[in-house]
Design an enzyme around this catalytic site. Structure first.
Site, short mmCIF file in Angstrom:
data_model
loop_
_atom_site.label_atom_id
_atom_site.label_comp_id
_atom_site.label_asym_id
_atom_site.label_seq_id
_atom_site.Cartn_x
_atom_site.Cartn_y
_atom_site.Cartn_z
N ARG A 53 0.77 -1.45 -0.01
CA ARG A 53 -0.07 0.09 -0.15
C ARG A 53 1.01 1.26 0.18
NH1 ARG A 53 -3.01 1.83 4.92
NH2 ARG A 53 -4.68 3.43 4.14
N LEU A 120 -2.08 10.61 13.37
CA LEU A 120 -1.63 9.27 13.79
C LEU A 120 -1.21 9.06 15.37
CD1 LEU A 120 -0.33 8.07 10.49
CD2 LEU A 120 -2.51 7.73 11.07
N HIS A 124 -0.42 5.21 16.49
CA HIS A 124 0.78 4.35 15.93
C HIS A 124 1.80 4.58 16.57
CE1 HIS A 124 -1.91 2.70 12.50
NE2 HIS A 124 -2.62 3.90 12.68
#
Length: 162
Positions: A53, A120, A124
């Site tokens: 991705r 994020l 993460h």
């Protein structure tokens, strides 16, 4: 701090080496997982796995060495492991962070930022940064698309520790 590398290929052609510095002092468990997956010393790891991705102006995601499509991967600890901490923020390009499927679901998938990604933070775990070969990151980024589909098969041909 450990340094590890990826030798990256696109459609079987070498495009270069990316070198990462790992934050062993801040997130030792997360850094050790990535280091050991780079060396393959546990019998499995990143060599041969794709960047499945790639979204321009966002990030490159890889690390699924079991399924190759974003549904797999595993840690050296057996399955998933908890979020270690969120001391480092997604405040610049070239950061290495754990991809996950929600809280405490870290395995082997990771992403490399190509822009600051503050949304994020707290979700993460940032565990390293690109110290050499950011031009290779940009080459890979150019092979991505808004959907994340890649224009070439981008693979970690070889990985290891320096």
């Amino acid at each position: 701090m450990s340094q590890v590398y990826f030798d990256v290929e696109a459609d079987g052609q070498p495009i270069g080496r990316v070198v990462f510095k790992l934050y062993n002092d801040i997130v030792p468990k997360t850094a050790e997982n990535f280091r050991a997956l780079c060396t393959g010393e546990k019998g499995f790891g990143y060599a041969g796995s794709p960047f499945h991705r790639v979204i321009p102006d966002f990030m490159l995601q890889g690390g699924d060495f079991t399924a190759g499509n974003g549904t797999g991967g595993k840690s050296i600890y057996g399955g998933k492991f908890p979020d270690e901490n969120f001391k480092k923020h997604h405040d610049r390009p070239g950061l290495l962070s754990m991809a996950n499927a929600g809280p405490n679901t870290n395995g082997s998938q990771f992403f490399i930022t190509t822009v600051p990604c503050p949304w994020l933070d707290g979700k993460h775990v940032v565990f390293g940064e690109v110290v050499d070969g950011y031009d290779i990151v940009k080459k890979v980024e150019s092979l991505g698309s808004p959907s994340g589909a890649t224009k070439a098969r981008i693979v970690v041909a070889k990985s290891g520790e320096l």
